[in-house]
Design a protein around this motif. Structure first.
Motif, PDB file in Angstrom:
ATOM      1  N   THR A 276       0.810  -1.217   0.000  1.00  0.00           N
ATOM      2  CA  THR A 276       0.000   0.000   0.000  1.00  0.00           C
ATOM      3  C   THR A 276       0.842   1.266   0.000  1.00  0.00           C
ATOM      4  OG1 THR A 276      -1.719  -1.212   1.192  1.00  0.00           O
ATOM      5  CG2 THR A 276      -1.881   1.178   1.168  1.00  0.00           C
ATOM      6  N   ASP A 277       1.885   1.346   0.812  1.00  0.00           N
ATOM      7  CA  ASP A 277       2.689   2.568   0.875  1.00  0.00           C
ATOM      8  C   ASP A 277       3.306   2.881  -0.480  1.00  0.00           C
ATOM      9  OD1 ASP A 277       2.074   2.844   3.524  1.00  0.00           O
ATOM     10  OD2 ASP A 277       3.951   1.978   4.262  1.00  0.00           O
ATOM     11  N   GLU A 278       3.811   1.861  -1.151  1.00  0.00           N
ATOM     12  CA  GLU A 278       4.379   2.070  -2.484  1.00  0.00           C
ATOM     13  C   GLU A 278       3.296   2.485  -3.482  1.00  0.00           C
ATOM     14  OE1 GLU A 278       7.534  -1.100  -3.513  1.00  0.00           O
ATOM     15  OE2 GLU A 278       6.332  -1.975  -1.888  1.00  0.00           O
ATOM     16  N   LEU A 302      -8.538   4.109  -3.019  1.00  0.00           N
ATOM     17  CA  LEU A 302      -7.490   3.424  -2.259  1.00  0.00           C
ATOM     18  C   LEU A 302      -7.266   4.125  -0.919  1.00  0.00           C
ATOM     19  CD1 LEU A 302      -5.309   1.288  -1.925  1.00  0.00           C
ATOM     20  CD2 LEU A 302      -3.736   2.804  -3.168  1.00  0.00           C
ATOM     21  N   TYR A 303      -7.198   5.451  -0.931  1.00  0.00           N
ATOM     22  CA  TYR A 303      -7.065   6.180   0.331  1.00  0.00           C
ATOM     23  C   TYR A 303      -8.228   5.851   1.272  1.00  0.00           C
ATOM     24  CZ  TYR A 303      -3.190   9.268  -1.067  1.00  0.00           C
ATOM     25  OH  TYR A 303      -1.961   9.765  -1.420  1.00  0.00           O
ATOM     26  N   GLU A 304      -9.443   5.806   0.741  1.00  0.00           N
ATOM     27  CA  GLU A 304     -10.604   5.483   1.575  1.00  0.00           C
ATOM     28  C   GLU A 304     -10.503   4.067   2.127  1.00  0.00           C
ATOM     29  OE1 GLU A 304     -15.475   5.072   1.160  1.00  0.00           O
ATOM     30  OE2 GLU A 304     -14.375   6.329  -0.270  1.00  0.00           O
ATOM     31  N   VAL A 306      -7.934   2.359   2.918  1.00  0.00           N
ATOM     32  CA  VAL A 306      -6.938   2.203   3.986  1.00  0.00           C
ATOM     33  C   VAL A 306      -7.194   3.155   5.145  1.00  0.00           C
ATOM     34  CG1 VAL A 306      -5.207   1.324   2.389  1.00  0.00           C
ATOM     35  CG2 VAL A 306      -5.263   3.779   2.891  1.00  0.00           C
ATOM     36  N   GLY A 307      -8.360   3.810   5.154  1.00  0.00           N
ATOM     37  CA  GLY A 307      -8.753   4.628   6.298  1.00  0.00           C
ATOM     38  C   GLY A 307      -8.281   6.061   6.266  1.00  0.00           C
ATOM     39  N   LEU A 308      -7.708   6.521   5.144  1.00  0.00           N
ATOM     40  CA  LEU A 308      -7.257   7.908   5.040  1.00  0.00           C
ATOM     41  C   LEU A 308      -8.396   8.741   4.435  1.00  0.00           C
ATOM     42  CD1 LEU A 308      -3.628   7.179   3.777  1.00  0.00           C
ATOM     43  CD2 LEU A 308      -4.329   7.866   6.084  1.00  0.00           C
ATOM     44  N   GLU A 309      -9.425   8.953   5.226  1.00  0.00           N
ATOM     45  CA  GLU A 309     -10.655   9.572   4.730  1.00  0.00           C
ATOM     46  C   GLU A 309     -10.438  11.003   4.253  1.00  0.00           C
ATOM     47  OE1 GLU A 309     -13.531   8.100   4.427  1.00  0.00           O
ATOM     48  OE2 GLU A 309     -13.196   6.222   5.501  1.00  0.00           O
ATOM     49  N   GLY A 310      -9.615  11.766   4.962  1.00  0.00           N
ATOM     50  CA  GLY A 310      -9.385  13.151   4.569  1.00  0.00           C
ATOM     51  C   GLY A 310      -8.758  13.259   3.196  1.00  0.00           C
ATOM     52  N   GLU A 311      -7.737  12.445   2.947  1.00  0.00           N
ATOM     53  CA  GLU A 311      -7.090  12.456   1.638  1.00  0.00           C
ATOM     54  C   GLU A 311      -8.057  12.004   0.547  1.00  0.00           C
ATOM     55  OE1 GLU A 311      -5.900  11.322   4.401  1.00  0.00           O
ATOM     56  OE2 GLU A 311      -3.781  11.844   4.651  1.00  0.00           O
ATOM     57  N   ALA A 312      -8.889  11.013   0.864  1.00  0.00           N
ATOM     58  CA  ALA A 312      -9.874  10.542  -0.120  1.00  0.00           C
ATOM     59  C   ALA A 312     -10.858  11.659  -0.466  1.00  0.00           C
ATOM     60  CB  ALA A 312     -10.618   9.331   0.424  1.00  0.00           C
ATOM     61  N   ARG A 421     -13.195 -14.115  -9.576  1.00  0.00           N
ATOM     62  CA  ARG A 421     -12.323 -14.990 -10.365  1.00  0.00           C
ATOM     63  C   ARG A 421     -11.570 -14.201 -11.426  1.00  0.00           C
ATOM     64  NH1 ARG A 421     -16.628 -18.600 -10.159  1.00  0.00           N
ATOM     65  NH2 ARG A 421     -17.338 -17.971 -12.243  1.00  0.00           N
ATOM     66  N   ILE A 422     -12.256 -13.244 -12.051  1.00  0.00           N
ATOM     67  CA  ILE A 422     -11.616 -12.431 -13.085  1.00  0.00           C
ATOM     68  C   ILE A 422     -10.428 -11.680 -12.503  1.00  0.00           C
ATOM     69  CG2 ILE A 422     -11.927 -10.456 -14.630  1.00  0.00           C
ATOM     70  CD1 ILE A 422     -14.857 -11.365 -14.956  1.00  0.00           C
ATOM     71  N   ASN A 423     -10.661 -11.012 -11.391  1.00  0.00           N
ATOM     72  CA  ASN A 423      -9.587 -10.274 -10.717  1.00  0.00           C
ATOM     73  C   ASN A 423      -9.979 -10.095  -9.251  1.00  0.00           C
ATOM     74  OD1 ASN A 423      -7.585  -8.619  -9.762  1.00  0.00           O
ATOM     75  ND2 ASN A 423      -7.803  -7.054 -11.339  1.00  0.00           N
ATOM     76  N   PRO A 424      -9.392 -10.876  -8.346  1.00  0.00           N
ATOM     77  CA  PRO A 424      -9.788 -10.803  -6.935  1.00  0.00           C
ATOM     78  C   PRO A 424      -9.461  -9.473  -6.268  1.00  0.00           C
ATOM     79  CG  PRO A 424      -7.893 -12.251  -7.228  1.00  0.00           C
ATOM     80  CD  PRO A 424      -8.386 -11.924  -8.585  1.00  0.00           C
ATOM     81  N   GLU A 425      -8.660  -8.626  -6.922  1.00  0.00           N
ATOM     82  CA  GLU A 425      -8.307  -7.321  -6.352  1.00  0.00           C
ATOM     83  C   GLU A 425      -8.735  -6.193  -7.284  1.00  0.00           C
ATOM     84  OE1 GLU A 425      -7.207  -7.057  -3.369  1.00  0.00           O
ATOM     85  OE2 GLU A 425      -6.823  -9.181  -3.019  1.00  0.00           O
ATOM     86  N   PHE A 426      -9.866  -6.355  -7.961  1.00  0.00           N
ATOM     87  CA  PHE A 426     -10.231  -5.420  -9.017  1.00  0.00           C
ATOM     88  C   PHE A 426     -10.462  -3.995  -8.527  1.00  0.00           C
ATOM     89  CE2 PHE A 426     -14.336  -7.099  -7.594  1.00  0.00           C
ATOM     90  CZ  PHE A 426     -15.153  -5.976  -7.575  1.00  0.00           C
ATOM     91  N   SER A 427     -10.755  -3.815  -7.250  1.00  0.00           N
ATOM     92  CA  SER A 427     -10.990  -2.483  -6.693  1.00  0.00           C
ATOM     93  C   SER A 427     -10.646  -2.509  -5.218  1.00  0.00           C
ATOM     94  CB  SER A 427     -12.458  -2.078  -6.873  1.00  0.00           C
ATOM     95  OG  SER A 427     -12.811  -1.022  -5.989  1.00  0.00           O
ATOM     96  N   PRO A 428      -9.954  -1.479  -4.703  1.00  0.00           N
ATOM     97  CA  PRO A 428      -9.637  -1.482  -3.272  1.00  0.00           C
ATOM     98  C   PRO A 428     -10.867  -1.435  -2.384  1.00  0.00           C
ATOM     99  CG  PRO A 428      -9.042   0.623  -4.299  1.00  0.00           C
ATOM    100  CD  PRO A 428      -9.395  -0.321  -5.405  1.00  0.00           C
ATOM    101  N   LEU A 429     -11.973  -0.918  -2.888  1.00  0.00           N
ATOM    102  CA  LEU A 429     -13.221  -0.891  -2.116  1.00  0.00           C
ATOM    103  C   LEU A 429     -14.158  -2.033  -2.489  1.00  0.00           C
ATOM    104  CD1 LEU A 429     -14.286   2.891  -1.988  1.00  0.00           C
ATOM    105  CD2 LEU A 429     -13.428   1.494  -0.114  1.00  0.00           C
ATOM    106  N   HIS A 430     -14.411  -2.190  -3.767  1.00  0.00           N
ATOM    107  CA  HIS A 430     -15.486  -3.083  -4.191  1.00  0.00           C
ATOM    108  C   HIS A 430     -15.118  -4.563  -4.144  1.00  0.00           C
ATOM    109  CE1 HIS A 430     -18.038   0.255  -5.106  1.00  0.00           C
ATOM    110  NE2 HIS A 430     -17.207   0.743  -6.002  1.00  0.00           N
TER     111      HIS A 430
END
Length: 527
Positions: A276-278, A302-304, A306-312, A421-430
């Protein structure tokens, strides 16, 4: 979340094709002066354009400066005005600077003023088509492209303009035909890149990857090779291969260290790998280099996550308040998920009414309707987005959630699982929400859903004994099925009764071994 618009790298390649058509190997002041010196930046950009390749951005800037200087003393040169307009458009598309588009429009219109379309100024018309596409005005892009095709059917740079326009309008059959014609007329990296896009849109993943590999091998400049490698990274990411995508984006960035699409792609892949940091570092670099609306939304999510609501929130607000071209889908998704869904519906209905009926618009409108509380209308748009063939984890997730809201649990379970199955990490939220929704639906039940179960007959055709056994009741060994009737071991009494050896099925009727009594019944053995 990566929206599924016409690829920015493919769009830039199409604009570069127009530059190839308009950029003559000018430097007229050098004509007749003997062997030419090594090409300078402006000449390198022109040479690249003639090959249908992307020039390095500094070389493209040099070409623009060269044409501007030339036109100050030769304002009647319609071809130079057309070349300048095409170069402005390409630069604007590649760096995301909308200020270049009005400059392009003025130059192209000046070219037409010096030599009108009726006198054969095809280059300016082609440039206006590319400019309309860069702005997301697909109807105008189609009109200009078709005019050029009618005037000069063998003019290959018209076809990338038409492919983008047809895709933006949702006319995928015409886009495929235009791609086939392009392959007949021309060869090289730009053509293979278009083939890769066409295969991707149809869900032909292996073919798309092979064509994109061809494009990378045929690329003639570092800029074009970086774009091709970035496209390969996108294809790997969409297949859920984050590590492979990371390697491909890295290769692109070794050639062009500030290649915006590859910076964004690497950020996406790093997030998918849990680094995440990278990922946040690369998103900052990508937004500094190429602040496109879809990148702002994806970085904000992605910011949202990982809990960085202000940046999001800051990125979402930057997206809302910005001036964008081709941003309607992204702005609609922003409002649907992080704002006012009803406003998203209004925005996307307007886009649909403009004739912009791509799978991206269909998906976003369906999702906005669902988020606004109308899953029934949403379903048609979501199905339209997925039926064309594109294997999109995001689109499939949206469809699954809409079906879940409609209590279509079987299809919902299938599509949510397919998205992962298509992409298990397709969205940091969804992606996490898809997992939660699938868990909430539970395991597939052992019994069929009600709508798939066979209906029981209203009345049994034959009664077993004086009292008829209810349909579906199995009488075991020594169990009485109906008054005075004993069914043999494993015998099912009722409609379609199979009576055991010597078993009496009905008054006075003896069925032999394995004989089915009640010949008028369905013959099914009910369990």
């Amino acid at each position: 979340m990566k929206t599924q618009n016409v690829s920015r790298t493919v769009l830039a390649a199409g604009v570069g094709a127009v530059l190839a058509a308009t950029a003559l190997l000018y430097v007229p002041e050098l004509v007749g002066q003997g062997p030419p010196p090594p090409p300078g930046p402006a000449q390198r950009a022109t040479i690249a354009a003639h090959a249908g390749a992307q020039a390095a951005l500094p070389d493209l800037a040099a070409l623009i400066a060269d044409r501007e200087k030339w036109l100050r003393s030769h304002p009647e040169d319609d071809a130079s005005w057309a070349a300048l307009g095409a170069a402005y458009t390409e630069r604007g598309a590649r760096i995301g600077d909308v200020r270049d588009y009005p400059r392009a429009e003025r130059a192209l219109k000046r070219s037409l003023a010096e030599r009108p379309a009726a006198r054969g100024n095809v280059d300016a018309q082609l440039g206006l088509g590319a400019l309309a596409g860069a702005r997301g005005d697909w109807k105008s892009a189609k009109e200009w492209g078709e005019r050029v095709r009618k005037a000069e059917p063998g003019r290959w740079p018209a076809y990338p303009v038409l492919i983008d326009a047809y895709n933006g309008l949702g006319d995928y059959e015409s886009a495929r035909k235009a791609a086939e014609k392009l392959e007949e007329l021309h060869a090289g990296a730009v053509v293979r890149a278009r083939a890769a896009q066409a295969y991707r849109n149809r869900g032909w993943r292996e073919d798309a990857d092979a064509a994109a590999l061809d494009a990378a091998a045929l690329a003639e400049t570092d800029a074009e090779k970086a774009a091709s490698l970035g496209r390969l990274g996108d294809l790997a990411w969409e297949r859920g291969e984050a590590a492979e995508a990371l390697a491909r984006y890295g290769a692109a960035l070794r050639l062009v260290r500030d290649h915006g699409p590859s910076l964004a792609g690497r950020a996406r892949a790093l997030a998918g790998l849990g680094r995440t940091d990278e990922a946040l570092r690369d998103w900052r670099a990508a937004l500094a280099r190429l602040p496109l609306p879809e990148y702002l939304l994806e970085a904000g999510e992605l910011y949202e996550a990982v809990g960085l609501e202000g940046e999001a929130r800051a990125l979402y607000e930057r997206l809302r308040s910005g001036t964008w071209v081709r941003g309607e889908v992204t702005l609609g998704l922003l409002e649907a998920d992080h704002g006012t869904p009803a406003a998203a519906v209004e925005r996307l209905r307007a886009e649909w009414a403009r004739g912009h009926r791509s799978v991206a618009v269909a998906d976003a409108l369906g999702w906005a309707l669902y988020r606004a509380g109308d899953p029934r209308e949403a379903l048609g748009y979501a199905k339209r987005a997925t039926d064309e063939g594109l294997r999109s984890a995001l689109f499939t997730y949206h469809l699954g959630e809409i079906e879940r809201a409609l209590e279509q649990t079987g299809p919902a379970r299938r599509h949510l699982a397919e998205a992962l199955r298509i992409n298990p990490e397709f969205s940091p939220l969804h992606a996490r929400r898809a997992e939660q929704a699938l868990t909430a639906l539970g395991e597939l039940p052992d019994e069929l859903p009600k709508e798939l179960r066979p209906e029981a007959p209203a009345e049994a055709s034959t009664a077993a004994g004086t009292g008829t056994a209810a349909s579906g009741v199995t009488a075991g060994s020594g169990v009485t099925a109906g008054s005075g009737v004993t069914a043999g071991s494993g015998t099912t009494a009722g409609s379609g009764v199979v009576a055991g050896s010597g078993t009496t099925a009905g008054s006075g009727v003896t069925a032999g071994s394995g004989t089915t009594a009640d010949t008028a019944a369905s013959g099914a053995v009910r369990e």
